[in-house]
Design an enzyme around this catalytic site. Structure first.
Site, short mmCIF file in Angstrom:
data_model
loop_
_atom_site.label_atom_id
_atom_site.label_comp_id
_atom_site.label_asym_id
_atom_site.label_seq_id
_atom_site.Cartn_x
_atom_site.Cartn_y
_atom_site.Cartn_z
N LYS A 29 0.80 -1.14 -0.16
CA LYS A 29 -0.01 -0.09 -0.09
C LYS A 29 0.86 1.47 0.00
O LYS A 29 0.66 2.17 -0.67
CB LYS A 29 -0.80 -0.19 1.30
N GLN A 179 4.57 8.97 7.09
CA GLN A 179 3.61 10.06 6.40
C GLN A 179 4.16 11.37 6.59
O GLN A 179 3.97 12.36 5.62
CB GLN A 179 2.34 9.67 7.02
N ASP A 328 1.95 -1.33 11.87
CA ASP A 328 0.54 -2.00 11.39
C ASP A 328 0.22 -3.32 11.64
O ASP A 328 -1.16 -3.77 11.41
CB ASP A 328 0.47 -1.61 9.70
#
Ligand code: S3P
Length: 441
Positions: A29, A179, A328
């Site tokens: 992803k 991010q 995650d």
């Protein structure tokens, strides 16, 4: 007979049948988002093989299309073409940019758009994303000269960006977040001088690797790659990107294959970037039986096939040192801990509270309803292993990683579970339910 009902959102799951066979998890992803974004601001065509055809990268593609970027159809086994608009070619969108459920889309867009002088952009997202903190990106961007406004003192979307000239800066980020780092790197390409980003610990480095391949001037240094130095850029060149399978999706099969008696699973083509392989480090300590086969390098990223067989797992303790490398995977590790011998402890994981859901609270609530002995702390979990879980009505609460983690827990529980909100898996793993069925046959 299949263990899975056909309802799209509610699934009935039953214990436990060995999982056997070979799967190929969908594309990574994080790498998929970056290939679309960097391709959009490069010159010429970028081709992407193995792009994750799931809701989150599709949100990134939709935002880019609204700014005039031509992107071919995103579908399984389809090579995607991005017609680069060049560094300054993105058009001011006439619509609000909808980032859906995707934190990566919203945070990287902030960095990508902040330096576009004279243009205005509005970003929003779904209920979950509109509640997630954006200050961590907006505050350092403001130091570079960005003008961004939003709800709650600019912390929450919808966010409005008025493009401004940005200045090169030295920025220390308080959280190890790829991010945040990637947003600042994108903004730095448009600044009037060099920018340094210093993280407290190294987060995933896909942006560094891929932006370099596109021709950006980036130096990585400092202890464990924590210092990133970026020079402003005049041009990026379109590339051929090959996206490996997502280790965060493979993690569900690594744990399921270890836990479920008689299982033997091979997961092909998994990205093994060392900033992502914390799950393999901890599973080694748990004495899981995982073999890496056919280790190779594809398009600048290490890739291998993983073979896992069922074996009893030991309890584990993990802390802030390893968390960025398995951030995650904590929900599925919490499931594994329920079936380990002994007490497992997770600390330094308060970031989980600001993911798609408050993952510490949600996994504690859901696993407790199945009879797990799990205790929630401000920054982690303590789980007593060796308990028997029982089937229950459980709920993903719209979080993809919770949906898949609870599915694996249900396969280990006694009796039948009813999983509400199972469709959330499609955010990162559209074929999860098909792959599960395939491994059960
Ligand atoms: C991501 C970084 C991580 C991760 C997320 C994807 C990325 O978030 O949890 O799923 O692609 O950069 P943080 O940067 O908030 O840790």
């Amino acid at each position: 007979m299949s263990n899975i009902s056909n309802s799209p959102s509610t699934r009935i799951l039953r214990a436990k049948q060995s999982l056997r066979g070979t799967v190929r998890v969908p594309g990574d992803k994080s790498i998929s988002h970056r290939a679309l974004l960097f391709g959009a601001i490069a010159e010429g065509i970028t081709t992407i093989e193995g792009l994750l055809p799931a809701e989150d990268p599709i949100s990134t593609a939709k935002c880019l299309k609204a700014m005039g970027v031509k992107i071919s159809k995103i579908a399984t086994n389809q090579i995607v073409q991005v017609h680069g608009a060049g560094l300054n070619g993105l058009k001011e969108p006439e619509i609000i940019l909808d980032c859906g459920n995707s934190g990566t889309t919203m945070r990287l867009m902030l960095g990508l758009l902040a330096g576009r002088e004279g243009k205005h952009f509005v970003l929003t997202g779904d209920d979950s994303l509109r509640g997630r903190p954006m200050q961590r990106v907006i505050q350092p961007l403001r130091m570079m000269g960005a003008h961004i406004e939003g709800r709650e003192n600019g912390n929450l979307a919808p966010l409005s960006i008025t493009g401004r000239k940005l200045h090169g800066s030295v920025i220390g980020t308080p959280i190890a977040s790829a991010q945040v780092k990637s947003a600042l790197m994108l903004a730095a390409l448009y600044a009037d001088g060099a920018t340094s980003v210093i993280e407290p610990a190294q987060s995933r480095d896909h942006s560094e690797r891929m932006l370099k391949a596109f021709g950006a001037s980036i130096e990585v240094g400092g202890e464990m790659g924590r210092h990133i130095h970026i020079r402003p850029c005049s041009q990026l060149k379109g590339q051929s990107v090959v996206v490996p399978g997502d280790i965060s999706s493979a993690a569900f099969w690594l744990i399921a294959g270890s836990l479920i008696p008689g299982s033997n699973i091979t997961i092909e083509n998994v990205g093994l970037n060392p900033t992502r392989t914390g799950i393999l480090e901890v599973m080694k300590k748990m004495e899981a039986h995982i073999e890496i086969i056919n280790l190779r390098e594809i398009a600048g990223e290490p890739v291998g096939d993983l073979k896992v067989i069922n074996t009893p797992l030991k309890a584990f303790s993990i802390n802030e040192e390893i968390i960025p490398r398995l951030i995650d995977e904590i929900p599925i590790l919490a499931v594994a801990a329920c079936f380990c011998e002994g007490k497992s402890k997770i600390t330094g994981a308060s970031e989980l509270r600001v993911k798609e859901t408050d993952r510490l609270a949600v996994i504690t609530k859901q696993l407790s309803s199945m009879g797990a002995e799990i205790e929630e702390h401000h920054d982690g979990l303590t789980i007593n292993g060796g308990q028997k879980l029982k089937g229950a009505t459980i709920n993903s609460e719209t979080d993809h990683r919770i949906a898949m983690s609870l599915a694996i827990a249900s396969l280990m529980a006694k009796g039948t579970s009813k999983l509400l909100g199972s469709e959330a898996a499609a955010i990162s793993y559209p074929n999860f339910w098909e792959d599960l069925e395939k491994l059960q046959n």
